[in-house]
Design a protein around this motif. Structure first.
Motif, PDB file in Angstrom:
ATOM      1  N   ALA A  89      66.727 -43.322 -37.688  1.00 21.60           N
ATOM      2  CA  ALA A  89      65.600 -43.357 -39.346  1.00 21.60           C
ATOM      3  C   ALA A  89      65.076 -42.221 -39.273  1.00 21.60           C
ATOM      4  CB  ALA A  89      64.795 -44.463 -39.538  1.00 21.60           C
ATOM      5  N   GLY A  90      63.950 -41.536 -38.602  1.00 23.78           N
ATOM      6  CA  GLY A  90      62.868 -40.675 -39.554  1.00 23.78           C
ATOM      7  C   GLY A  90      63.199 -39.818 -39.245  1.00 23.78           C
ATOM      8  N   LEU A  91      64.192 -39.513 -38.665  1.00 25.46           N
ATOM      9  CA  LEU A  91      65.319 -37.836 -38.226  1.00 25.46           C
ATOM     10  C   LEU A  91      66.326 -37.692 -39.539  1.00 25.46           C
ATOM     11  CD1 LEU A  91      66.585 -38.045 -34.500  1.00 25.46           C
ATOM     12  CD2 LEU A  91      64.467 -36.560 -35.632  1.00 25.46           C
ATOM     13  N   LEU A  92      66.948 -38.837 -39.541  1.00 28.13           N
ATOM     14  CA  LEU A  92      67.330 -38.871 -40.538  1.00 28.13           C
ATOM     15  C   LEU A  92      66.688 -38.936 -41.946  1.00 28.13           C
ATOM     16  CD1 LEU A  92      70.259 -41.978 -40.081  1.00 28.13           C
ATOM     17  CD2 LEU A  92      70.670 -39.399 -39.428  1.00 28.13           C
ATOM     18  N   VAL A  93      66.222 -39.048 -42.204  1.00 28.34           N
ATOM     19  CA  VAL A  93      64.866 -38.757 -43.833  1.00 28.34           C
ATOM     20  C   VAL A  93      64.415 -36.934 -43.329  1.00 28.34           C
ATOM     21  CG1 VAL A  93      62.953 -38.942 -44.620  1.00 28.34           C
ATOM     22  CG2 VAL A  93      63.613 -40.701 -43.612  1.00 28.34           C
ATOM     23  N   LYS A  94      64.356 -36.442 -42.107  1.00 33.58           N
ATOM     24  CA  LYS A  94      64.432 -34.884 -41.692  1.00 33.58           C
ATOM     25  C   LYS A  94      65.486 -34.336 -42.546  1.00 33.58           C
ATOM     26  CE  LYS A  94      60.284 -34.978 -38.917  1.00 33.58           C
ATOM     27  NZ  LYS A  94      59.988 -34.740 -38.052  1.00 33.58           N
ATOM     28  N   VAL A  95      66.817 -34.979 -42.178  1.00 35.75           N
ATOM     29  CA  VAL A  95      68.109 -34.648 -42.810  1.00 35.75           C
ATOM     30  C   VAL A  95      67.866 -34.087 -44.181  1.00 35.75           C
ATOM     31  CG1 VAL A  95      70.937 -34.486 -42.237  1.00 35.75           C
ATOM     32  CG2 VAL A  95      68.810 -34.932 -40.095  1.00 35.75           C
TER      33      VAL A  95
END
Length: 596
Positions: free
Chosen positions: A353-359
């Motif tokens: 989820a954290g990586l998708l926020v950065k995306v």
């Protein structure tokens, strides 16, 4: 000719002597090679004792000749022994199938039949539908296992089959090799059985060692692959099905590399497409040191663009595997494993989820990394200047549009390549040459158009030193007329006349063209060089004449009666030449040398 009659179950048979000149071999004989030394030895025996066992023949309809059903070896040896006839059983009513079956079964009972000939014979009999393995075993006096083992030899590639026939490898070794597919056989031959190998040759190695080496070097553990292997469990190329004892849970090795590669390629391509559907904003890529060319080609053929990158993208965290309860696990232990797995799953979801926020923030971009053995969801950092630009969506759109253009180019390139290959295979020899094809010819002929004729074909106000481009050529052939056609064709001829030299046919064509269109100029050129040649020719003839030896005068023929006997010739009466008479000869000689 004396003949005796007897019968068998199928045909009336006449036993007689037939002239060898009336006999010819057939295509039914499973024996394809004949040992010359053995034939010579048999011929010596025939000279002494004759042919003991008759050959089998059947009449050739409409002729006085016979076809060999069995006994071709005895027939060949009889020819070597210079016999005129051979004892034969004549089968009057034998069909082609019956003749073939009789030829095969009779040869199978011989002791010296080659293994590959025997294997092919067994296969032909079973494929005829008249036998199965059990009935054929009874017919030829062999075991069912022997029949089946021999029949497997027919799957050998020709190079290895030849080694078996020449005794370079044993039947046992060949039986181990034929358990594997053509691709592995080809590799085994090239690396270990080919003639002239400096090292690593397997010739002379026993069968068990060969089997061990093939399994070690040419098969692959199925457990390394993630595609659906349910069909592999019963596949004859799975080594589990080649072994007597297999450990529980062992998936075996694949002995057919082409099938394994295809399944692996299809699995990875399908996984990449599935992930791309889930993450449409991601790019397909492969790291330069971990590529899978087959998958890349497959994806490209499916219309996807795959990028090669020099820096490996970071992989998304892998999903934790669910715990598997073992038989000796207690309820408390298993509950503890489940609890631990749930915690790991929550940690995994949080990271994703954290990586998708950065995306979404434009800090990182998604990548679907296609590797040699797997396809993984990955990401890479977006440069700071692109993040602060605020035009990230526009940049992304531009990239996708550029990829779309390139994809169209790839489609056209591949269409052209395949069309060029296919057009060579199409038979259009009987088709009428069309007007469109005529224009195509002129398009290519225009490559030889001379600059001074640009205006004559309709090109004005252009640099005469620039070559014609495709647009200009298309404009010219759209307005062809008789005059422009003649100009284009003749310029093409003139360009090709540059290839004329003294001994080729083009020089003759050049002269014919010149006589037609510039007779006076050509005559002047030809006369000029012929005149030079005649002068040189004359001088050379004079020099040759000087160098040729002078002709000797023929000796006068005298009558023996006119000769003076030696007894009457007195040495004192011999006339001596006067020195004064010789001097003029010397002077004349000096004069001739001076003139020369």
């Amino acid at each position: 000719m004396e003949a005796a009659n007897h019968t068998n179950a199928n045909n009336a048979v006449n036993v007689t002597t037939i002239a060898l000149s009336l006999i010819q071999p057939s295509g039914f004989n499973p024996r394809k090679s004949f040992d010359e030394q053995a034939l010579t030895e048999l011929a010596d025996s025939i000279r002494q004792h004759g042919v003991i066992q008759p050959v089998g023949l059947r009449p050739i309809p409409g002729t006085d000749r016979y076809e060999i059903v069995f006994g071709e070896r005895r027939y060949r040896a009889s020819l070597i022994a210079e016999q005129t006839g051979i004892p034969a059983e004549i089968y009057d009513n034998l069909s082609d199938k019956e003749a073939e079956e009789m030829a095969v079964t009779e040869n199978l009972q011989r002791q010296d039949i080659a293994p590959m000939e025997e294997a092919s014979a067994f296969r032909r009999l079973i494929e005829s539908g008249r036998y199965d393995a059990q009935s054929l075993a009874v017919q030829v006096g062999k075991s069912v296992a022997y029949i089946r083992t021999r029949m497997k030899l027919t799957t050998l590639i020709p190079e290895i089959a030849s080694l078996l026939d020449t005794d370079d490898i044993t039947v046992s070794v060949a039986s181990e090799i034929c358990r594997y597919g053509e691709d592995i056989q080809r590799e085994v031959y090239e690396k270990h059985l080919k003639d002239g190998l400096p090292y690593n040759s397997w010739r002379g190695m026993n069968a068990s060692k060969v089997a061990q080496m093939i399994e070690r070097d040419f098969t692959t553990e199925l457990r390394r692959y993630s595609f659906d292997k349910s069909a592999c469990a019963s596949c004859p190329h799975n080594t589990c099905n080649l072994l007597l004892f297999v450990e529980e849970g062992y998936e075996g090795k694949c002995a057919k590399s082409s099938c394994l590669k295809e399944k692996h390629t299809a699995y990875l391509a399908e996984k990449a497409v599935s992930m791309l559907a889930e993450y449409p904003e991601a790019n397909l890529c492969q790291y330069q040191y971990d590529t899978n060319e087959a998958v890349a080609v497959r994806l490209t053929e499916m219309g996807y663009d795959i990028e090669n990158v020099s820096d490996r993208p970071n992989r998304f965290p892998p999903e934790p595997e669910a715990p598997q309860r073992e038989e000796d696990d207690t309820d408390e232990e298993y509950a503890e494993m489940v609890q631990e797995h749930q915690e790991k799953m929550q940690e995994y979801k949080d990271k994703c989820a954290g990586l998708l926020v950065k995306v979404e923030a434009g800090e990182i971009s998604l990548a679907i990394l296609v590797g040699r053995n797997d396809v993984t969801l990955s990401y890479k950092a977006v440069p700071v200047e692109q993040r602060e630009d605020g035009n990230a969506p526009a940049i992304k759109i531009a990239e996708l549009e550029a990829k779309d253009v390139r994809n169209k180019e790839i489609a056209v390139e591949k269409t052209i390549a395949d069309t060029k290959e296919q057009i060579k295979k199409v038979d259009i020899t009987e088709a009428k040459f069309s007007n469109e094809e005529d224009k195509m010819i002129y398009f290519f002929l225009l490559s030889s158009l001379r600059r001074e004729h640009y205006e004559a074909v309709g090109l004005t106000d252009r640099d005469p030193y620039k070559a014609l481009n495709d647009t200009e050529k298309m404009a010219i052939i759209a307005k062809l007329n008789a005059k422009t056609k003649a100009i284009i064709r003749r310029d093409f001829l003139i360009a090709n006349f540059q290839g004329a030299y003294r001994t080729n046919a083009i020089s003759g064509l050049l002269f014919a063209f010149a006589k037609k269109h510039m007779p006076d100029e050509f005559a002047a050129i030809e006369s000029q060089y012929n005149e030079i040649y005649e002068k040189r020719h004359k001088r050379l003839e004079e020099r040759i004449a000087q160098l040729e030896p002078a002709e000797q005068p023929e000796e006068a023929v005298t009558d023996p009666a006119d000769e003076v006997p030696e007894e009457t010739t007195d040495e004192a009466e011999t006339v001596q030449p006067d020195p004064a008479d010789e001097a003029p000869q010397e002077i004349a000689t000096d004069t001739e040398e001076a003139a020369a």
